[in-house]
Design a protein around this motif. Structure first.
Motif, short mmCIF file in Angstrom:
data_model
loop_
_atom_site.label_atom_id
_atom_site.label_comp_id
_atom_site.label_asym_id
_atom_site.label_seq_id
_atom_site.Cartn_x
_atom_site.Cartn_y
_atom_site.Cartn_z
N SER A 109 37.33 41.31 39.87
CA SER A 109 37.64 40.43 38.53
C SER A 109 39.37 40.73 38.45
CB SER A 109 36.44 40.89 37.25
OG SER A 109 36.78 42.44 36.74
N ALA A 110 39.33 41.96 38.65
CA ALA A 110 41.06 42.15 38.20
C ALA A 110 41.77 41.36 39.56
CB ALA A 110 41.21 43.51 37.89
N GLY A 111 41.16 41.06 40.41
CA GLY A 111 41.74 40.75 41.57
C GLY A 111 42.48 39.97 42.16
N LYS A 112 43.53 39.27 41.10
CA LYS A 112 43.99 38.19 41.17
C LYS A 112 45.43 37.32 41.32
CE LYS A 112 39.75 36.12 39.45
NZ LYS A 112 39.05 34.42 39.18
N GLY A 113 46.11 39.28 41.88
CA GLY A 113 48.09 38.94 41.42
C GLY A 113 47.80 39.60 40.49
N VAL A 114 49.32 40.15 39.73
CA VAL A 114 48.93 40.82 38.39
C VAL A 114 50.82 41.08 38.90
CG1 VAL A 114 49.19 42.65 36.94
CG2 VAL A 114 47.31 42.13 38.26
N GLY A 115 51.31 40.17 37.69
CA GLY A 115 53.35 39.81 37.57
C GLY A 115 53.30 40.47 36.66
N GLY A 116 54.42 40.54 35.09
CA GLY A 116 54.66 40.26 34.34
C GLY A 116 53.66 41.72 33.58
N ASP A 117 54.03 41.94 32.55
CA ASP A 117 53.61 43.23 31.76
C ASP A 117 52.11 42.77 31.09
OD1 ASP A 117 55.11 45.23 33.02
OD2 ASP A 117 56.09 45.10 30.82
N ALA A 118 52.06 41.42 30.76
CA ALA A 118 50.99 40.75 29.46
C ALA A 118 49.88 40.80 31.00
CB ALA A 118 51.76 39.78 28.95
N GLU A 119 50.17 40.47 32.09
CA GLU A 119 49.33 40.21 33.54
C GLU A 119 48.35 41.02 33.55
OE1 GLU A 119 47.84 36.69 33.48
OE2 GLU A 119 49.55 35.91 32.90
N VAL A 120 49.29 42.35 33.73
CA VAL A 120 48.80 43.39 34.15
C VAL A 120 47.82 44.04 32.52
CG1 VAL A 120 49.27 46.12 34.24
CG2 VAL A 120 50.52 44.94 35.14
N ALA A 121 48.29 43.81 31.71
CA ALA A 121 47.30 44.42 30.50
C ALA A 121 46.04 42.82 30.57
CB ALA A 121 47.74 43.73 28.63
N ILE A 122 46.37 41.80 30.41
CA ILE A 122 45.09 40.93 31.08
C ILE A 122 44.37 41.66 31.88
CG2 ILE A 122 43.93 38.54 31.44
CD1 ILE A 122 47.27 37.78 29.91
N ALA A 123 44.74 41.65 33.12
CA ALA A 123 44.11 42.68 34.07
C ALA A 123 43.04 43.54 34.75
CB ALA A 123 44.38 42.51 35.78
N ALA A 124 43.81 44.60 33.69
CA ALA A 124 42.88 45.82 33.16
C ALA A 124 41.98 45.37 32.10
CB ALA A 124 44.34 46.92 32.11
N VAL A 125 42.52 44.79 30.96
CA VAL A 125 40.89 44.42 29.92
C VAL A 125 40.08 43.51 30.85
CG1 VAL A 125 42.73 44.88 28.23
CG2 VAL A 125 42.12 42.48 29.07
N ARG A 126 40.31 42.75 31.76
CA ARG A 126 39.22 41.77 32.64
C ARG A 126 38.35 42.66 33.23
NH1 ARG A 126 42.12 37.88 35.30
NH2 ARG A 126 41.73 36.28 33.82
N ALA A 127 39.17 43.60 33.73
CA ALA A 127 38.82 44.57 34.65
C ALA A 127 37.49 46.09 33.77
CB ALA A 127 39.91 45.88 35.49
N GLY A 128 37.98 46.59 32.73
CA GLY A 128 36.98 46.98 31.53
C GLY A 128 36.02 46.68 31.89
N ALA A 129 35.90 44.84 30.76
CA ALA A 129 35.41 43.73 31.13
C ALA A 129 33.74 43.76 31.37
CB ALA A 129 35.24 42.80 30.09
N TYR A 130 34.44 43.77 32.90
CA TYR A 130 33.55 43.76 33.96
C TYR A 130 33.02 44.67 33.98
CZ TYR A 130 31.10 42.17 38.23
OH TYR A 130 30.61 41.24 38.81
N VAL A 131 33.15 46.12 33.35
CA VAL A 131 32.14 46.78 33.51
C VAL A 131 30.87 47.22 32.19
CG1 VAL A 131 32.40 49.75 33.73
CG2 VAL A 131 33.85 48.37 35.00
N VAL A 132 31.67 46.59 31.42
CA VAL A 132 31.26 47.22 30.00
C VAL A 132 29.68 45.48 30.31
CG1 VAL A 132 30.93 46.06 27.61
CG2 VAL A 132 33.09 47.60 28.80
#
Length: 327
Positions: free
Chosen positions: A59-82
């Protein structure tokens, strides 16, 4: 507030060093569509904890650019586990004073850390469950991410879906995910917007706070460091409060994102200086970027000696609440 992942390093490894996020609707940055892994929505109960880890990487593995997109990818990965672990009997770690962490808290934090490590290997991370990790001896020199992998652990443990996944870069970008609605609230530190994961994702939408709902969320979780000068329960009993607002009692900082998004008129909580709190940093960043009025319950700026938090959609609502708090 009660609140080892495989495959993420390669997924986020393409991240560049650009620290400016693309603005909402720009069409660049990672795909904001549905997770590439299978849907592990609430109550699915299928698969192993290892499946949750693998899905987080997908879910997080779609390429990450700026800091906001890092934060989005990170919460997406956490949300998947939850989502994937929801409804199961999970091991608990006692943290004292009635607080505890579940296996979902711990695994979600590891999934988040893998995204941040791959995208920003030189940054430090302060996690709710794992404490501070990062370059040794550089506590004041490096950038630091604040991570609350599952805000609302008690809710989650008893089968209530009112939880949040919070990630914030101190003084910068942040994201808050609602794992079960698919909403992700984001900021690059200048603007704030929402994104929806799911089968039919829409465009990024700017957050627009408004007091129109008249709903005010109040956190009543202990401890109560402001007592006796300030007691949230006393605020709810004031006739002026009842005449103007409708109270809601919450146990997750997701309510801060709701203020930024116009779903709530305000949010009030007791506490110390919450600017560096893993629970509140992401929500505070969202509210500030969206244009909300944010102070401590004493009216002082958050991070400059203020205690607790009053986040209001506009100045009038904030002033009215402060007049009630001050008595």
């Amino acid at each position: 507030m009660i609140n080892s992942t495989a495959g993420l390093a390669g997924a986020a490894g393409a991240a560049d060093t650009d620290t400016d996020a693309d603005s909402p609707g720009s069409g660049s940055g990672p795909d904001s569509g549905p997770d590439s892994g299978p849907d592990s929505g609430p109550g699915s109960g299928s698969g192993s904890e290892g499946d949750a880890e693998q899905g987080a990487g997908q879910s997080a593995g779609k390429g990450v650019g700026g800091d906001a997109e890092v934060a989005i990818a990170a919460v997406r990965a956490g949300a998947y586990v939850v989502r994937a672990l929801y409804g199961r009997r999970l091991a608990r770690t006692d943290k004292g004073a009635g607080d505890f962490a579940t296996a979902a808290d711990i695994e979600a934090e590891e999934a988040i850390l893998d995204v941040i490590r791959a995208a920003r290997p030189d940054d430090a991370v302060l996690g709710e469950e794992g404490g501070r990790r990062g370059p040794a001896g550089e506590a004041e020199a490096v950038r630091q991410w604040l991570v609350d992998p599952l805000c609302g652990t008690l809710n989650y443990a008893v089968g209530t879906m009112l939880v949040a996944v919070n990630v914030a870069l101190s003084g910068g970008a942040a994201a808050v995910a609602d794992p079960f609605s698919g909403e992700i609230f984001c900021t690059d530190g200048r603007s704030a917007w929402s994104r929806h994961d799911g089968p039919s994702p829409g465009p990024d939408l700017p957050l627009a706070p408004t007091p129109a709902t008249r709903l005010v969320d109040v956190n009543l979780d202990p401890p109560f460091p402001g007592a006796p000068a300030f007691r949230a329960v006393d605020l709810l009993a004031r006739p002026r409060f009842v005449e103007r607002f409708r109270p809601r009692v919450v146990s997750t900082s997701l309510a801060l994102a709701w203020v930024a998004a116009g779903k709530r008129a305000a949010y009030v909580t007791d506490g110390g200086d919450l600017s560096g709190s893993v629970h509140f940093a992401a929500g505070i960043a969202l509210c500030r970027a969206a244009g909300c009025v944010v102070t401590g319950v004493d009216g002082r700026p958050v991070g400059q000696g203020g205690h607790g938090l009053v986040a209001a959609a506009d100045g009038e609502t904030h002033e009215l609440l402060m007049s009630m708090i001050r008595g």
